[in-house]
Scaffold this motif. Structure first.
Motif, PDB file in Angstrom:
ATOM      1  N   GLN A  86      -9.886   6.324  35.930  1.00  0.00           N
ATOM      2  CA  GLN A  86     -10.702   6.919  34.875  1.00  0.00           C
ATOM      3  C   GLN A  86      -9.870   7.851  33.995  1.00  0.00           C
ATOM      4  OE1 GLN A  86     -14.433   6.670  34.193  1.00  0.00           O
ATOM      5  NE2 GLN A  86     -13.274   7.286  32.371  1.00  0.00           N
ATOM      6  N   TYR A  87      -8.966   8.596  34.612  1.00  0.00           N
ATOM      7  CA  TYR A  87      -8.126   9.540  33.867  1.00  0.00           C
ATOM      8  C   TYR A  87      -7.272   8.805  32.836  1.00  0.00           C
ATOM      9  CZ  TYR A  87      -4.702  13.271  33.025  1.00  0.00           C
ATOM     10  OH  TYR A  87      -3.893  14.212  32.434  1.00  0.00           O
ATOM     11  N   CYS A  88      -6.688   7.678  33.235  1.00  0.00           N
ATOM     12  CA  CYS A  88      -5.834   6.925  32.315  1.00  0.00           C
ATOM     13  C   CYS A  88      -6.638   6.357  31.149  1.00  0.00           C
ATOM     14  CB  CYS A  88      -5.110   5.808  33.066  1.00  0.00           C
ATOM     15  SG  CYS A  88      -3.813   6.401  34.182  1.00  0.00           S
ATOM     16  N   VAL A  89      -7.873   5.946  31.416  1.00  0.00           N
ATOM     17  CA  VAL A  89      -8.737   5.470  30.329  1.00  0.00           C
ATOM     18  C   VAL A  89      -9.062   6.619  29.375  1.00  0.00           C
ATOM     19  CG1 VAL A  89     -11.016   4.532  29.761  1.00  0.00           C
ATOM     20  CG2 VAL A  89      -9.718   3.593  31.682  1.00  0.00           C
ATOM     21  N   ASN A  90      -9.403   7.773  29.933  1.00  0.00           N
ATOM     22  CA  ASN A  90      -9.732   8.934  29.099  1.00  0.00           C
ATOM     23  C   ASN A  90      -8.536   9.375  28.255  1.00  0.00           C
ATOM     24  OD1 ASN A  90     -12.258   8.918  30.262  1.00  0.00           O
ATOM     25  ND2 ASN A  90     -11.842  10.595  31.680  1.00  0.00           N
ATOM     26  N   GLU A  91      -7.346   9.366  28.867  1.00  0.00           N
ATOM     27  CA  GLU A  91      -6.146   9.762  28.134  1.00  0.00           C
ATOM     28  C   GLU A  91      -5.822   8.763  27.024  1.00  0.00           C
ATOM     29  OE1 GLU A  91      -3.670  12.758  28.865  1.00  0.00           O
ATOM     30  OE2 GLU A  91      -5.844  13.003  28.811  1.00  0.00           O
ATOM     31  N   PHE A 112      -3.246  -3.380  28.986  1.00  0.00           N
ATOM     32  CA  PHE A 112      -3.813  -2.199  29.641  1.00  0.00           C
ATOM     33  C   PHE A 112      -5.001  -2.593  30.517  1.00  0.00           C
ATOM     34  CE2 PHE A 112      -6.731   1.451  29.714  1.00  0.00           C
ATOM     35  CZ  PHE A 112      -5.895   2.423  30.228  1.00  0.00           C
ATOM     36  N   PHE A 113      -5.859  -3.479  30.000  1.00  0.00           N
ATOM     37  CA  PHE A 113      -7.034  -3.894  30.776  1.00  0.00           C
ATOM     38  C   PHE A 113      -6.616  -4.645  32.034  1.00  0.00           C
ATOM     39  CE2 PHE A 113     -10.726  -6.725  31.585  1.00  0.00           C
ATOM     40  CZ  PHE A 113     -11.659  -5.727  31.840  1.00  0.00           C
ATOM     41  N   ARG A 114      -5.590  -5.468  31.928  1.00  0.00           N
ATOM     42  CA  ARG A 114      -5.120  -6.198  33.105  1.00  0.00           C
ATOM     43  C   ARG A 114      -4.491  -5.252  34.124  1.00  0.00           C
ATOM     44  NH1 ARG A 114      -1.691 -11.280  31.336  1.00  0.00           N
ATOM     45  NH2 ARG A 114      -2.087 -11.878  33.507  1.00  0.00           N
ATOM     46  N   GLN A 115      -3.885  -4.171  33.652  1.00  0.00           N
ATOM     47  CA  GLN A 115      -3.396  -3.142  34.573  1.00  0.00           C
ATOM     48  C   GLN A 115      -4.558  -2.506  35.331  1.00  0.00           C
ATOM     49  OE1 GLN A 115      -0.994  -0.957  31.507  1.00  0.00           O
ATOM     50  NE2 GLN A 115       0.521  -0.854  33.135  1.00  0.00           N
ATOM     51  N   LEU A 116      -5.666  -2.275  34.633  1.00  0.00           N
ATOM     52  CA  LEU A 116      -6.847  -1.701  35.287  1.00  0.00           C
ATOM     53  C   LEU A 116      -7.391  -2.641  36.358  1.00  0.00           C
ATOM     54  CD1 LEU A 116      -8.884  -0.115  32.335  1.00  0.00           C
ATOM     55  CD2 LEU A 116      -7.216   0.974  33.845  1.00  0.00           C
ATOM     56  N   ILE A 117      -7.372  -3.934  36.077  1.00  0.00           N
ATOM     57  CA  ILE A 117      -7.850  -4.903  37.064  1.00  0.00           C
ATOM     58  C   ILE A 117      -6.938  -4.911  38.286  1.00  0.00           C
ATOM     59  CG2 ILE A 117      -8.256  -7.357  37.515  1.00  0.00           C
ATOM     60  CD1 ILE A 117      -9.125  -7.664  34.641  1.00  0.00           C
ATOM     61  N   LEU A 118      -5.623  -4.839  38.051  1.00  0.00           N
ATOM     62  CA  LEU A 118      -4.684  -4.766  39.172  1.00  0.00           C
ATOM     63  C   LEU A 118      -4.973  -3.538  40.025  1.00  0.00           C
ATOM     64  CD1 LEU A 118      -2.130  -5.770  40.647  1.00  0.00           C
ATOM     65  CD2 LEU A 118      -0.787  -4.370  39.074  1.00  0.00           C
ATOM     66  N   GLU A 119      -5.230  -2.406  39.372  1.00  0.00           N
ATOM     67  CA  GLU A 119      -5.555  -1.186  40.114  1.00  0.00           C
ATOM     68  C   GLU A 119      -6.874  -1.328  40.859  1.00  0.00           C
ATOM     69  OE1 GLU A 119      -3.600   1.338  40.498  1.00  0.00           O
ATOM     70  OE2 GLU A 119      -2.073   0.569  39.128  1.00  0.00           O
ATOM     71  N   LYS A 172       0.990   3.556  32.346  1.00  0.00           N
ATOM     72  CA  LYS A 172      -0.234   3.340  31.567  1.00  0.00           C
ATOM     73  C   LYS A 172      -0.313   4.203  30.315  1.00  0.00           C
ATOM     74  CE  LYS A 172      -2.892   1.811  35.552  1.00  0.00           C
ATOM     75  NZ  LYS A 172      -1.763   1.922  36.487  1.00  0.00           N
ATOM     76  N   ILE A 173       0.395   5.329  30.300  1.00  0.00           N
ATOM     77  CA  ILE A 173       0.326   6.221  29.138  1.00  0.00           C
ATOM     78  C   ILE A 173       1.700   6.428  28.500  1.00  0.00           C
ATOM     79  CG2 ILE A 173      -0.418   8.459  28.289  1.00  0.00           C
ATOM     80  CD1 ILE A 173      -2.696   6.767  29.372  1.00  0.00           C
ATOM     81  N   VAL A 174       2.645   6.980  29.260  1.00  0.00           N
ATOM     82  CA  VAL A 174       3.939   7.360  28.689  1.00  0.00           C
ATOM     83  C   VAL A 174       4.676   6.152  28.118  1.00  0.00           C
ATOM     84  CG1 VAL A 174       6.182   8.416  29.159  1.00  0.00           C
ATOM     85  CG2 VAL A 174       4.124   9.337  30.246  1.00  0.00           C
TER      86      VAL A 174
END
Length: 390
Positions: free
Chosen positions: A305-310, A322-329, A261-263
């Motif tokens: 939440q951490y990944c969104v903040n980062e 990224f949003f679809r990754q959040l939905i999967l999570e 999600k970040i790197v």
């Protein structure tokens, strides 16, 4: 994004019928499975619509105490590779782990940073064998701080152009260091990944699996990278500069969530080597098997939440992928951590997820299943969510 569960079910049907010459039945049975799943979803949806859903006022299951994060590096680049090993109570494995590095044919300058995270067994004594090795630096901590803290310490104190993370009970294999560095140097790659094989003991390693080889693939499109990549921090070679302003979150599980999600969002050139280079020890009682631990759900919520903040801190865009990754999570992954939560706790988590997803949703294009997951979370349809999220 793939529907992971659908792929697993479909592959299971193929294994059982494909070899018998009944491949035409695979699609038919798979569609029957889909019909069954969605009928179950609709039945539970009707019940949930008429159910009372009062959001309880409860305290979150786990409080994460954050400490001051140090970014950047203490050392300039002085060599080709830094291998970071976080070790805790690894007396039975740490020597094998280190020797799996030393026995490889490495033509590059490298260092091994072993952070002994206040082990209570004889890990420290086991490491004394390597205390005078020119390529190994050992740090014995007096206080246990966790794998993320150890990795972050290794990142800060590294001196390699590239980084590699190795768990203390795992093994490197098949000259993966030379192979990955050869490609990284030749093509100026940001990340090089190799495949892995799970094992429980050295006697049970299936070396036939390790012989699987495919052509190395270079790619620069983020969505394509994720199709080939596992989400773990290990089994990869990273350009160190990717971590200049990124650290693993400390005090929680699922710290590897930052990798995809970040790197990976900072990665411009990625290669999958197409061969096995990492042997992952599937130890009993590992975090992936501890679904009965309620705290894992709170850790998972914290990591979303951490990944969104980062993402916001690093000025990365919240895009469709990224949003679809959040939905999967928020669907499949959260579902797998919530078996032992009661309804009030789930309703509270749904309220947190709703706020988070509303904040990130910019009218992205979603699949029908993803839309249904969102509807269930926002309306607190717990039972229907369990059907559609799985």
């Amino acid at each position: 994004m793939h529907n992971l569960t659908d792929n697993i079910i479909k592959n299971a049907i193929k294994v059982r019928l494909g070899k018998l010459g009944y491949s035409f039945l695979v699609e038919l049975l798979f569609y029957f499975y889909l019909i069954y799943r969605y009928l179950g979803f609709l039945a539970h949806l009707v019940k949930d619509i008429f159910a009372t859903k009062v959001i309880p006022s409860i305290k979150e299951g786990k409080e994460v105490k954050l400490r001051q994060i140090q970014y950047g590096f203490e050392n300039e680049v002085q060599m080709d590779l830094s291998i970071i090993i976080a070790a805790y109570n690894a007396e039975n494995y740490i020597k094998k782990c280190i020797y799996s590095i030393l026995e490889q044919d490495i033509k590059y300058n490298y260092e091994i940073l072993v952070i002994n995270d206040c082990s209570t067994d004889s890990t420290r004594e086991s490491l004394e064998e390597f205390s005078h090795h020119k390529n190994i630096r050992i740090f014995n901590w007096k206080k246990n701080q966790g794998v993320s803290s150890a990795r972050n310490f290794g990142i800060i104190n590294s001196a390699g152009k590239y980084l590699m993370f190795l768990d203390c009970d795992d093994l490197l294999y098949n000259n993966c260091i030379k192979k990955s560095l050869d490609q990284a140097m030749n093509y100026n790659l940001d990340i090089v990944e190799f495949s892995y094989v799970r094992f429980q003991s050295e006697k049970t390693i299936d070396y036939n699996l390790t012989k699987s080889v495919s052509k190395p693939i270079i790619m620069s499109v983020h969505s394509k990278m994720l199709e080939f990549s596992s989400g773990y921090a290990w089994a990869k070679l990273y350009k160190r500069e990717l971590f200049e302003n990124i650290r693993f979150p400390e005090g929680v599980e699922f710290e590897d969530e930052i990798i995809h999600k970040i790197v990976f969002r900072l990665c411009n050139q990625y290669m999958h080597l197409g061969c096995v280079g990492y042997l992952y020890r599937d130890a009993p009682g590992s975090i992936t098997k501890s679904i009965e631990n309620k705290n894992l759900v709170w850790d998972h919520l914290y990591m979303i939440q951490y990944c969104v903040n980062e993402t916001e801190r690093l000025n990365l865009s919240i895009d469709n992928l990224f949003f679809r990754q959040l939905i999967l999570e928020s669907g499949l992954m959260m579902k797998n951590r919530s078996f032992y939560l009661n309804s009030p706790e789930l309703l509270f988590i749904f309220s947190k997820l709703t706020d988070l997803l509303n904040e990130c949703n910019k009218g992205f294009k979603l699949t029908i299943r993803e839309k249904l997951i969102l509807i269930c979370i926002k309306n607190r349809y717990i039972n229907a969510w369990k059907r559609i999220a799985f």
